[in-house]
Design an enzyme around this catalytic site. Structure first.
Site, PDB file in Angstrom:
ATOM      1  N   GLU A  43       0.818  -1.523  -0.477  1.00 23.38           N
ATOM      2  CA  GLU A  43      -0.283  -0.147   0.019  1.00 23.38           C
ATOM      3  C   GLU A  43       1.326   1.163  -0.014  1.00 23.38           C
ATOM      4  OE1 GLU A  43      -1.647   1.949   3.315  1.00 23.38           O
ATOM      5  OE2 GLU A  43      -1.336  -0.146   4.824  1.00 23.38           O
ATOM      6  N   ASP A  77     -16.838   5.449  14.041  1.00 17.65           N
ATOM      7  CA  ASP A  77     -15.524   4.792  12.773  1.00 17.65           C
ATOM      8  C   ASP A  77     -15.190   3.464  12.828  1.00 17.65           C
ATOM      9  OD1 ASP A  77     -13.298   5.833  11.976  1.00 17.65           O
ATOM     10  OD2 ASP A  77     -12.828   6.753  12.803  1.00 17.65           O
ATOM     11  N   SER A 117     -13.424   0.996  10.041  1.00 20.28           N
ATOM     12  CA  SER A 117     -12.315   1.282   8.855  1.00 20.28           C
ATOM     13  C   SER A 117     -13.285   0.509   7.512  1.00 20.28           C
ATOM     14  CB  SER A 117     -10.958   1.149   8.983  1.00 20.28           C
ATOM     15  OG  SER A 117     -10.783   1.187   7.493  1.00 20.28           O
ATOM     16  N   ALA A 118     -13.053   1.372   6.384  1.00 23.88           N
ATOM     17  CA  ALA A 118     -13.660   0.223   4.963  1.00 23.88           C
ATOM     18  C   ALA A 118     -12.651  -0.594   4.862  1.00 23.88           C
ATOM     19  CB  ALA A 118     -13.615   0.805   4.150  1.00 23.88           C
ATOM     20  N   ASP A 119     -11.667  -1.022   5.419  1.00 20.67           N
ATOM     21  CA  ASP A 119     -10.722  -2.273   4.916  1.00 20.67           C
ATOM     22  C   ASP A 119     -11.876  -3.523   5.849  1.00 20.67           C
ATOM     23  OD1 ASP A 119      -8.807  -0.547   4.525  1.00 20.67           O
ATOM     24  OD2 ASP A 119      -8.039  -1.167   6.675  1.00 20.67           O
ATOM     25  N   LYS A 159      -3.384  -1.454  15.831  1.00 18.25           N
ATOM     26  CA  LYS A 159      -3.236  -1.198  16.439  1.00 18.25           C
ATOM     27  C   LYS A 159      -4.184  -0.662  17.738  1.00 18.25           C
ATOM     28  CE  LYS A 159       0.331   1.940  14.443  1.00 18.25           C
ATOM     29  NZ  LYS A 159       0.412   2.253  13.391  1.00 18.25           N
ATOM     30  N   LYS A 189      -5.901  10.412   0.887  1.00 14.26           N
ATOM     31  CA  LYS A 189      -6.105   8.851   1.105  1.00 14.26           C
ATOM     32  C   LYS A 189      -7.051   8.739   0.462  1.00 14.26           C
ATOM     33  CE  LYS A 189      -6.840   7.087   5.649  1.00 14.26           C
ATOM     34  NZ  LYS A 189      -7.119   7.104   7.480  1.00 14.26           N
ATOM     35  N   VAL A 226      -5.405   0.110   3.333  1.00  7.97           N
ATOM     36  CA  VAL A 226      -5.548  -1.296   2.957  1.00  7.97           C
ATOM     37  C   VAL A 226      -6.680  -1.364   1.836  1.00  7.97           C
ATOM     38  CG1 VAL A 226      -6.364  -3.586   4.175  1.00  7.97           C
ATOM     39  CG2 VAL A 226      -4.758  -2.492   4.731  1.00  7.97           C
TER      40      VAL A 226
HETATM   41  N1  PSU Z   1      -2.990   1.482  10.870  1.00  8.63           N
HETATM   42  C1  PSU Z   1      -1.340   1.445  10.302  1.00  8.63           C
HETATM   43  N2  PSU Z   1      -0.646   2.141   9.655  1.00  8.63           N
HETATM   44  C2  PSU Z   1      -1.323   2.954   9.162  1.00  8.63           C
HETATM   45  C3  PSU Z   1      -2.506   2.388   8.325  1.00  8.63           C
HETATM   46  C4  PSU Z   1      -3.055   2.147   9.122  1.00  8.63           C
HETATM   47  O1  PSU Z   1      -1.317   1.117  11.797  1.00  8.63           O
HETATM   48  O2  PSU Z   1      -0.657   3.314   7.548  1.00  8.63           O
HETATM   49  C5  PSU Z   1      -3.323   2.915   7.290  1.00  8.63           C
HETATM   50  C6  PSU Z   1      -4.002   1.595   5.956  1.00  8.63           C
HETATM   51  O3  PSU Z   1      -3.616   2.328   5.160  1.00  8.63           O
HETATM   52  C7  PSU Z   1      -5.124   1.927   6.409  1.00  8.63           C
HETATM   53  C8  PSU Z   1      -5.634   2.991   7.031  1.00  8.63           C
HETATM   54  O4  PSU Z   1      -5.524   1.212   5.453  1.00  8.63           O
HETATM   55  O5  PSU Z   1      -4.455   3.916   7.745  1.00  8.63           O
HETATM   56  C9  PSU Z   1      -6.667   3.094   8.066  1.00  8.63           C
HETATM   57  O6  PSU Z   1      -7.461   4.768   7.872  1.00  8.63           O
HETATM   58  P1  PSU Z   1      -8.974   4.340   8.392  1.00  8.63           P
HETATM   59  O7  PSU Z   1      -8.713   3.966   9.651  1.00  8.63           O
HETATM   60  O8  PSU Z   1      -9.255   5.803   7.856  1.00  8.63           O
HETATM   61  O9  PSU Z   1      -9.716   3.767   7.468  1.00  8.63           O
HETATM   62 MN    MN Z   2     -12.299   6.029   9.804  1.00 10.19          MN
END
Ligand code: PSU
Ligand code: MN
Length: 303
Positions: free
Chosen positions: A24, A137, A139-141, A158, A85, A105
């Protein structure tokens, strides 16, 4: 068909049917500061090559989807301050408007799958944030893992996230969460989270076989491979907890919301640990790259 630009190395690997590992780019533009981000990106690519596979760092540049970056492109991306992003929601807008964007991701999975790449190495995935019952909140992951057939190798998630809720959502979505070499779900900087991983497989061959079995069953989606940070590089959960609490409190006080939350927390944690978290972060991404290369090789043998 969408236009994809392959790096020379990735184009050759595709033609020869060699194993490829996707990487990524949000971790480069939003996850780490320059110049450590560029150094990390180069090292991780080298680790994948040393493991017998070919690296494909994914990003959108000038609206074009790149699968694999040439050295100069990687260096340029690491210094860009205005990259979008990109998750599932933003990928198409970035491409249609000719902008520069780094894939999270979720977006990296989408692009890797379109490019025929089945394995992807990163640091940590996004998940259910602490306080999600108020903020919503998530994540879409997580949903992407249930839809798109890519193996994502990460060091767990994390502790800025709510790990029990993250595992619950993954279970609801039918995503296999597979720990490597231990029974516990790893917590990014730390090997242990106090939570059992739902599944455990210790060899790349077993992980590849499970992925192929999912395909044979007609089940969509990928697998989350949870690979613990090497013991020599880990930071204890007890050490990280107060740092995470401070960063999370500050984010709330400043009214940080939406896509800005994860980058803000990562940046503050880096400052609060005076760079120690970054050293561990780099070590665990490299370790994930090595495991991903092994899975990519095993998948080629089970094509
Ligand atoms: N978690 C990490 N390091 C990162 C990310 C997540 O420990 O760099 C990044 C990844 O690209 C992940 C994104 O897909 O943050 C998730 O963002 P969000 O929570 O806004 O979906
Ligand atoms: Mn988010």
């Amino acid at each position: 068909m969408i236009e994809m630009v392959f790096s020379k190395e990735v184009a050759e690997a595709k033609a020869a049917g060699r194993p490829i590992v996707a990487l990524e780019s949000t971790i480069i533009t939003h996850g780490m500061p320059w110049p450590q981000n560029a150094e990390m990106a180069r090292q991780v690519e080298a680790d994948i090559r040393a493991g017998g596979a070919v690296p494909a760092t994914i990003a959108v540049m000038g609206g074009t989807l790149h699968i694999g970056l040439e050295e100069a492109e990687l260096e340029a991306l690491a210094q860009v301050k205005s990259a979008m992003k990109l998750s599932r929601a933003d990928l198409a807008v970035c491409m249609a408007t000719g902008r520069i964007g780094a894939t999270t991701v979720a977006a990296t999975m989408i692009c890797a799958a379109r490019a025929g790449i089945e394995v992807f190495a990163t640091g940590g995935i996004g998940g259910v944030h602490q306080g999600a019952e108020e903020s919503f909140d998530i994540s879409a992951d997580l949903r992407e893992l249930s839809e798109t057939a890519v193996n994502v190798v990460a060091a767990g998630a994390k502790a800025i996230l709510d790990l029990p809720k993250t595992l619950e959502v993954l279970e609801t979505l039918g995503v296999p969460v597979i720990a490597v070499g231990q029974d516990e779900f790893p917590a990014f900087w730390s090997r242990e989270s106090g939570l059992a991983a739902p599944l455990r497989l210790d060899t790349p061959e077993e992980i590849a076989a499970a992925f192929r079995m999912r395909q044979a069953l007609g089940l969509p989606g990928g697998q989350l491979i949870a690979n613990p940070v090497p013991a020599a590089d880990e930071i204890a959960t007890s050490e990280m907890a107060p740092v995470i609490a401070t960063a999370t409190r500050e984010a709330k006080e400043k009214g940080i919301r939406g896509k800005a939350v994860t980058p803000f927390l990562l940046g503050r944690i880096l400052e609060l640990t005076e760079g120690r978290s970054l050293k561990t972060n780099i070590a665990l991404v490299r370790n994930n790259a090595r495991v991903a290369a092994g899975i990519a090789k095993a998948l080629v043998n089970k094509a």
